[in-house]
Design a protein around this motif. Structure first.
Motif, PDB file in Angstrom:
ATOM      1  N   ALA A  49       0.829  -1.199   0.000  1.00  0.00           N
ATOM      2  CA  ALA A  49       0.000   0.000   0.000  1.00  0.00           C
ATOM      3  C   ALA A  49       0.865   1.252   0.000  1.00  0.00           C
ATOM      4  O   ALA A  49       0.589   2.219  -0.732  1.00  0.00           O
ATOM      5  CB  ALA A  49      -0.931  -0.021   1.211  1.00  0.00           C
ATOM      6  N   SER A  50       1.918   1.244   0.808  1.00  0.00           N
ATOM      7  CA  SER A  50       2.820   2.400   0.856  1.00  0.00           C
ATOM      8  C   SER A  50       3.464   2.659  -0.497  1.00  0.00           C
ATOM      9  O   SER A  50       3.576   3.810  -0.947  1.00  0.00           O
ATOM     10  CB  SER A  50       3.889   2.172   1.922  1.00  0.00           C
ATOM     11  N   GLN A  51       3.868   1.584  -1.183  1.00  0.00           N
ATOM     12  CA  GLN A  51       4.486   1.742  -2.504  1.00  0.00           C
ATOM     13  C   GLN A  51       3.507   2.301  -3.524  1.00  0.00           C
ATOM     14  O   GLN A  51       3.923   2.881  -4.542  1.00  0.00           O
ATOM     15  CB  GLN A  51       5.041   0.402  -2.984  1.00  0.00           C
ATOM     16  N   ARG A  52       2.217   2.154  -3.312  1.00  0.00           N
ATOM     17  CA  ARG A  52       1.213   2.693  -4.228  1.00  0.00           C
ATOM     18  C   ARG A  52       0.634   4.017  -3.716  1.00  0.00           C
ATOM     19  O   ARG A  52      -0.391   4.482  -4.199  1.00  0.00           O
ATOM     20  CB  ARG A  52       0.096   1.670  -4.456  1.00  0.00           C
ATOM     21  N   GLY A  53       1.298   4.591  -2.723  1.00  0.00           N
ATOM     22  CA  GLY A  53       0.906   5.899  -2.230  1.00  0.00           C
ATOM     23  C   GLY A  53      -0.313   5.913  -1.343  1.00  0.00           C
ATOM     24  O   GLY A  53      -0.940   6.964  -1.150  1.00  0.00           O
ATOM     25  N   LEU A  54      -0.662   4.774  -0.771  1.00  0.00           N
ATOM     26  CA  LEU A  54      -1.825   4.680   0.104  1.00  0.00           C
ATOM     27  C   LEU A  54      -1.398   4.724   1.562  1.00  0.00           C
ATOM     28  O   LEU A  54      -0.407   4.103   1.951  1.00  0.00           O
ATOM     29  CB  LEU A  54      -2.599   3.383  -0.168  1.00  0.00           C
ATOM     30  N   ARG A  55      -2.160   5.439   2.380  1.00  0.00           N
ATOM     31  CA  ARG A  55      -1.868   5.540   3.812  1.00  0.00           C
ATOM     32  C   ARG A  55      -2.666   4.492   4.593  1.00  0.00           C
ATOM     33  O   ARG A  55      -3.806   4.195   4.253  1.00  0.00           O
ATOM     34  CB  ARG A  55      -2.221   6.943   4.316  1.00  0.00           C
ATOM     35  N   VAL A  56      -2.037   3.965   5.626  1.00  0.00           N
ATOM     36  CA  VAL A  56      -2.686   2.999   6.526  1.00  0.00           C
ATOM     37  C   VAL A  56      -2.822   3.671   7.895  1.00  0.00           C
ATOM     38  O   VAL A  56      -1.832   4.123   8.469  1.00  0.00           O
ATOM     39  CB  VAL A  56      -1.840   1.713   6.642  1.00  0.00           C
ATOM     40  N   PRO A  57      -4.043   3.803   8.423  1.00  0.00           N
ATOM     41  CA  PRO A  57      -5.318   3.236   7.948  1.00  0.00           C
ATOM     42  C   PRO A  57      -6.196   4.233   7.193  1.00  0.00           C
ATOM     43  O   PRO A  57      -7.329   3.894   6.853  1.00  0.00           O
ATOM     44  CB  PRO A  57      -5.992   2.838   9.252  1.00  0.00           C
ATOM     45  N   GLU A  58      -5.695   5.452   6.932  1.00  0.00           N
ATOM     46  CA  GLU A  58      -6.566   6.474   6.342  1.00  0.00           C
ATOM     47  C   GLU A  58      -7.138   6.052   4.990  1.00  0.00           C
ATOM     48  O   GLU A  58      -8.323   6.275   4.705  1.00  0.00           O
ATOM     49  CB  GLU A  58      -5.810   7.790   6.199  1.00  0.00           C
ATOM     50  N   ASP A  59      -6.295   5.450   4.139  1.00  0.00           N
ATOM     51  CA  ASP A  59      -6.745   5.030   2.811  1.00  0.00           C
ATOM     52  C   ASP A  59      -7.120   3.553   2.746  1.00  0.00           C
ATOM     53  O   ASP A  59      -7.977   3.163   1.959  1.00  0.00           O
ATOM     54  CB  ASP A  59      -5.652   5.311   1.773  1.00  0.00           C
ATOM     55  N   VAL A  60      -6.464   2.750   3.545  1.00  0.00           N
ATOM     56  CA  VAL A  60      -6.758   1.316   3.548  1.00  0.00           C
ATOM     57  C   VAL A  60      -6.436   0.749   4.931  1.00  0.00           C
ATOM     58  O   VAL A  60      -5.362   1.006   5.490  1.00  0.00           O
ATOM     59  CB  VAL A  60      -5.970   0.570   2.443  1.00  0.00           C
TER      60      VAL A  60
END
Length: 343
Positions: free
Chosen positions: A255-266
């Motif tokens: 998720a981090s490599q795709r620019g997604l934040r945990v847990p805000e985005d996923v």
């Protein structure tokens, strides 16, 4: 003509216990001895030198067969079992099969030559062919983490389905409906059970998994790459159910490599509550499995079988799973226009 198996079946004991009674070797409680002697009289069994299948002396050695040692769960399990056996006067012979059924068969042959008193086994699959030889030799067996139904009724494990239902229900309660499932190895019985538990929980909520990625290699790198491939296929889950902590940590990195934040985005959950679950940032929400209690209970059951006694039941609640809430899960965030996080 009655055989030693008939005596064992009628007395409700193992072949090894009948053997000890016949040869007066090794400890057998007075009550169990009476049962065996009564069964011998009832069946008319006549032991002879060729049919005894008996070891004249105990080796005080117990084998522990594991599918891997470089997976932290099995390392903790091995440590707990080795220490418990040593404290009770036994030596542990630890065998790592590298998730290979052929290695299991080779180890079984080695254990027969070593004359071990008993075997604790986390099998690669539920295929019992290799372990049947141990049973035929009268060696007590206790399965751990998964069952060997054709070989032994004795298995010490957590409820994998229920654990995964707990994780899925946690995400559902947070409002997530687009949920991915990630894990490995696919041939593992616990992984199959966890997958079914996740599906059951989602089906009860009237939804299906957004996508499922089940690989055959259980490593951080393999699980990370598997999640990356799901992202690259266009899947955008708002939450990910990791079948293990390793899978969950791999998903967090993907998720981090795709620019997604945990847990805000996923949001991400794991299973096992390994030490690594507390080392990631944010700390991993996961299902805690009582690995040390499982190890101790397995030793208790095996040593009882070796002594010809009924295995003790685990203490109430000792093998229960529990949900550990940390920082990798949060409520679904709805954005303007009705879209959801991760979309």
């Amino acid at each position: 003509m009655a055989g030693i198996r008939d005596v064992a079946r009628l007395s409700g004991t193992s072949i090894a216990t009948v053997s000890r009674v016949i040869n007066n070797s090794g400890y057998v409680s007075a009550g169990v001895r009476k049962k065996v002697e009564a069964a011998i009289r009832e069946t008319g069994f006549q032991p002879n030198a060729g049919a005894r299948l008996i070891r004249m002396q105990e080796s005080r050695m117990v084998a522990l067969m594991l599918p891997a040692l470089d997976v932290h769960f099995f390392g903790i399990l091995a440590h707990e079992i080795e220490q418990e056996l040593f404290a009770r006067g036994y030596t542990a012979m630890i065998c790592s099969t590298a998730e290979n059924p052929e290695s299991e068969a080779r180890y079984v042959a080695a254990l027969l030559s070593q004359k071990v008193d008993g075997v604790l086994v986390v099998s690669v699959t539920e295929d019992s062919h290799a372990f049947q030889r141990l049973q035929d030799a009268g060696i007590p067996i206790v399965a751990i983490d998964r069952q060997l139904p054709d070989v032994t009724p004795h298995a010490v494990k957590a409820d994998h389905r229920q654990g995964m239902r707990m994780a899925a229900e946690h995400l559902l309660a947070l409002g997530h409906r687009e949920i991915a499932i990630l894990g490995a190895p696919g041939h593992s019985w616990p992984i199959q059970e966890r997958l079914e538990g996740a599906r059951e929980a989602l089906a009860t909520a009237g939804i299906a998994p957004l996508c499922i990625g089940i690989g055959e290699i259980h490593s951080f790198e393999a699980c990370r790459d598997l999640m990356l491939s799901l992202f690259d296929q266009g899947h955008r889950p708002t939450a990910i159910l990791g079948m293990t902590d390793i899978a969950a940590i791999g998903a967090i990195h993907a998720a981090s490599q795709r620019g997604l934040r945990v847990p805000e985005d996923v949001s991400v959950t794991g299973f096992d509550d390994l030490p690594a679950a507390r080392y990631v940032v944010p700390q991993l929400t996961t299902v805690a499995q009582p690995v040390r209690a499982i190890g101790r209970q397995a030793v208790n059951e095996l040593l009882a079988l070796i002594a010809g006694e009924a295995p003790p039941a685990p203490l109430p609640g000792a093998l229960d799973l529990r949900m550990v809430l940390r920082g990798t899960t949060g409520p679904l965030i709805r954005r303007s226009g009705g879209s959801t996080q991760g979309r």
